[in-house]
Design a protein around this motif. Structure first.
Motif, short mmCIF file in Angstrom:
data_model
loop_
_atom_site.label_atom_id
_atom_site.label_comp_id
_atom_site.label_asym_id
_atom_site.label_seq_id
_atom_site.Cartn_x
_atom_site.Cartn_y
_atom_site.Cartn_z
N ARG A 106 3.45 -14.71 12.52
CA ARG A 106 4.47 -13.84 11.98
C ARG A 106 4.82 -12.71 12.73
NH1 ARG A 106 6.14 -10.10 10.48
NH2 ARG A 106 6.43 -8.85 8.61
N ASP A 107 4.04 -12.21 14.07
CA ASP A 107 4.36 -11.17 14.69
C ASP A 107 4.51 -11.78 16.17
OD1 ASP A 107 4.30 -8.89 13.22
OD2 ASP A 107 2.30 -9.53 12.56
N ARG A 109 -2.50 -1.19 5.05
CA ARG A 109 -2.77 -2.07 5.94
C ARG A 109 -1.79 -2.57 6.99
NH1 ARG A 109 -4.61 -5.81 0.80
NH2 ARG A 109 -3.12 -4.16 -0.03
N ALA A 126 0.95 -3.52 12.72
CA ALA A 126 -0.32 -4.31 13.38
C ALA A 126 0.32 -5.06 14.75
CB ALA A 126 -1.26 -4.99 12.83
N THR A 128 5.18 -6.29 11.75
CA THR A 128 4.23 -5.65 11.40
C THR A 128 3.86 -4.29 12.14
OG1 THR A 128 2.35 -6.67 11.75
CG2 THR A 128 3.19 -7.57 9.81
N CYS A 138 -1.73 -4.79 9.07
CA CYS A 138 -0.95 -6.14 9.21
C CYS A 138 -0.24 -6.77 8.12
CB CYS A 138 -2.36 -7.01 9.09
SG CYS A 138 -3.27 -7.04 7.74
N LEU A 139 -0.20 -5.97 7.11
CA LEU A 139 1.09 -6.32 5.71
C LEU A 139 2.17 -5.48 6.23
CD1 LEU A 139 -1.34 -6.73 2.85
CD2 LEU A 139 -0.82 -8.21 4.58
N GLY A 178 -6.06 -9.88 9.70
CA GLY A 178 -4.89 -10.36 9.69
C GLY A 178 -4.06 -10.42 8.83
N ASP A 210 0.83 -1.25 -0.03
CA ASP A 210 -0.14 -0.09 -0.11
C ASP A 210 0.73 1.37 -0.07
OD1 ASP A 210 -2.38 -1.61 0.15
OD2 ASP A 210 -2.48 -1.83 2.30
N ALA A 262 -6.52 -14.44 11.44
CA ALA A 262 -5.72 -13.47 12.10
C ALA A 262 -4.99 -13.73 13.27
CB ALA A 262 -6.71 -12.10 12.33
#
Lengths: 459, 80
Positions: free
Chosen positions: A150-151, B63, B21, B19, B65-66, B45, A103, A143
């Motif tokens: 991932r996090d 976003r 997020a 990220t 989350c990305l 997510g 984005d 999610a």
């Protein structure tokens, strides 16, 4: 050896298997994927963060990644990561993408040409609307999984996992490993013993494509945490002021209607919802691929022949877009699609077809978890169905019966930022008709200037 | 190294590779956008639902989350 240039869209299990198989068959391969790392949702990871206990079949991932890296070194493979593919043309074959930080303005405009296309765009969670489901602390099951992997974080510390299907189990396990307490796992389906689906204890199924072992691990992890696993139960309301404070849980009948008098309140600060999966069909629809028929609100899939060819010449499909079957099915389908797309004749693909067919049993078992119509009876008039445009259930029911365009314009349901990806199936289920929300002119969010501006580099 | 970014005037320390997020959640936040007056945070997510969008270095609609958090990013909440 193949002289074809095979383009693969998606780098989850299906796309990676397709890319590796096409390379093995001698083809040139270009892989496009939106992620920063290969692996899709199933193998979502970050080298410095991901707990290895959250990964399954990791050796297969590493082999695939290394094979593609070798293909790049040989000059036969190109990998475009962080590529938002916004348009697919099939005659001639061209994929248009923006490449760069997600984005961000100023991404590179790229066009990829090729001889054959393998669509491996996967699926995302489907979460049914529930009163209170827009409260912070409510996420999809996917999610919860993605944030844990991932996090290395969880949205809350006491999480209720609810929905349908065996994928709730790895999500519960991931939450536990990432540090949350999973208070309950609620499976909406009744799962009768004599049905074609699971037994009452889903992890006791025969080792369908290796899933038995994996699910047994999850079961042990749930038992270790003393987490109850309840079938025929669901979350029917989520409570809280500024974020989740509790959830109302009820027994559900076979049609998923809450059974009056069975409601109870469960204290939690987060809820992970997963009622199944929505295949990501946008690219296949834009390419003109034929889809299966299904009632409004139920997923359609890309029609594929025994070698994973779609109805469109030069386009193959693999993985969740051809039917929800999990990673093993995706790997087997990707392998077959990649070989076939590289030009391997049908007669030489018998072994690959047999490997693919063996994964069907697991996919069929998932049918026992299909969404049942009674879910709409847990909606209140003011429950938001379209999250983007804040459209209430009553407005959608009132407008149903209008033509698709009139309904969308009157309510704006499905016209928001996510373009109906989140609510589309639920809106169609409530209206009782298909609205065509998934035929999207642009496959990825982009700015007007990005659509209009600049020349495209050939990748 | 662990990147630090600014969110709504506060300094947020992210783990390397996290990220936006993920870092906001690790800082104790569950929401960072308002929609029709109500708070929203991460929902899908994986870049599908657009619920977690933030403005990053002046560009709206990112976003969280990305997008991997980068050192010095200026992140602002959004409302629509």
């Amino acid at each position: 050896m193949s002289r074809r240039h095979v383009v693969v869209l998606g780098a989850g299990p299906a796309g990676l298997a397709a890319a590796v198989a096409a390379l093995e068959a001698g083809a040139r391969v270009t892989v496009l994927d939106e992620g920063e790392r290969l692996g899709g949702q199933y193998w979502r990871h970050h080298e410095a963060i991901t707990d290895r206990r959250l990964q399954h079949g990791w050796e297969r991932f590493e082999r695939s990644r290394d094979r593609i890296a070798a293909g790049i070194a040989e000059g036969r493979a190109v990998l475009l990561q962080r590529a938002a593919v916004w348009r697919v043309d099939v005659e001639p074959l061209r994929l248009h993408a923006l490449v760069g930080k997600p984005d961000a303005p100023g991404r590179r405009r790229v066009v990829v040409r090729g001889d054959a296309l393998v669509l491996a765009t996967g699926a995302h969670d489907r979460a049914l609307p529930i009163p209170g489901w827009t409260l912070p602390g409510v996420t999809t099951a996917g999610a919860a999984q993605a944030l844990a992997k991932r996090d290395g974080v969880t949205v809350g510390t006491r999480t209720l996992v609810a929905g349908a299907g065996p994928f709730l189990l790895p999500v519960a396990q991931s939450l536990a490993i990432a540090g949350a307490r999973v208070v309950e796992v609620l499976e909406a389906s009744r799962l009768p013993r004599h049905a074609a689906g699971w037994t009452a204890r889903p992890w006791e199924l025969a080792a369908a494509a290796g899933k038995g072992l994996e699910l047994a691990e999850y079961a042990r992890s749930l038992l270790g945490q003393r987490t109850p696993y309840r079938t025929g139960s669901g979350v029917v309301r989520i409570l809280g002021e500024r974020r989740v404070e509790a959830a109302v849980v009820a027994r559900l009948d076979r049609a998923w209607r809450p059974i009056p008098g069975t409601e109870r309140e469960v204290a939690c600060d987060s809820v992970a919802l997963g009622h199944g999966f929505t295949p990501r069909l946008d690219a296949a629809i834009q390419a003109g691929c034929a889809l299966t028929e299904a009632p409004p609100g139920s997923p359609r899939f890309v029609v594929a022949d025994p070698d994973q060819r779609t109805s469109v010449d030069g386009v193959w499909a693999a993985g969740e877009i051809t039917g929800i079957g999990g990673a093993d099915a995706a790997l087997a389908e990707g392998d077959l699609a990649g070989r076939s797309a590289a030009g391997t004749p049908h007669a030489a693909l018998a072994a690959a077809r047999r490997r693919r067919d063996r994964t069907d049993a697991f996919a069929r078992r998932l049918e026992a978890h299909a969404i049942q119509d009674g879910w709409s009876s847990w909606l209140e008039d003011d429950t938001l169905v379209c999250r983007c445009e804040s459209v209430e259930a009553a407005a959608i029911v009132r407008a149903s019966g209008s033509a698709s365009r009139a309904l969308r314009l009157a309510t704006r349901a499905g016209l928001g930022a996510c373009q109906g990806r989140t609510c589309g199936s639920s809106v169609e289920a409530l209206c009782g008709e298909r609205l065509g929300l998934d035929a999207r002119p642009l496959l990825a969010p982009m700015r007007i200037g990005e659509l209009l501006g600049g020349s495209e580099a050939t990748a | 190294m662990s990147p630090t970014f600014e969110f709504d005037g506060a300094e947020i320390a992210a783990r390397d590779g996290q990220t936006i997020a993920g870092a906001l959640i690790a800082s104790g936040r569950a929401s960072w956008r308002t929609a029709a007056g109500a708070e929203r945070g991460v929902f899908c997510g994986i870049g599908i639902c657009q619920d977690c969008t933030v403005t990053v270095n002046g560009a709206a609609g990112v976003r969280a989350c990305l997008r991997t958090a980068c050192d010095g990013d200026v992140v602002e909440p959004e409302s629509r």
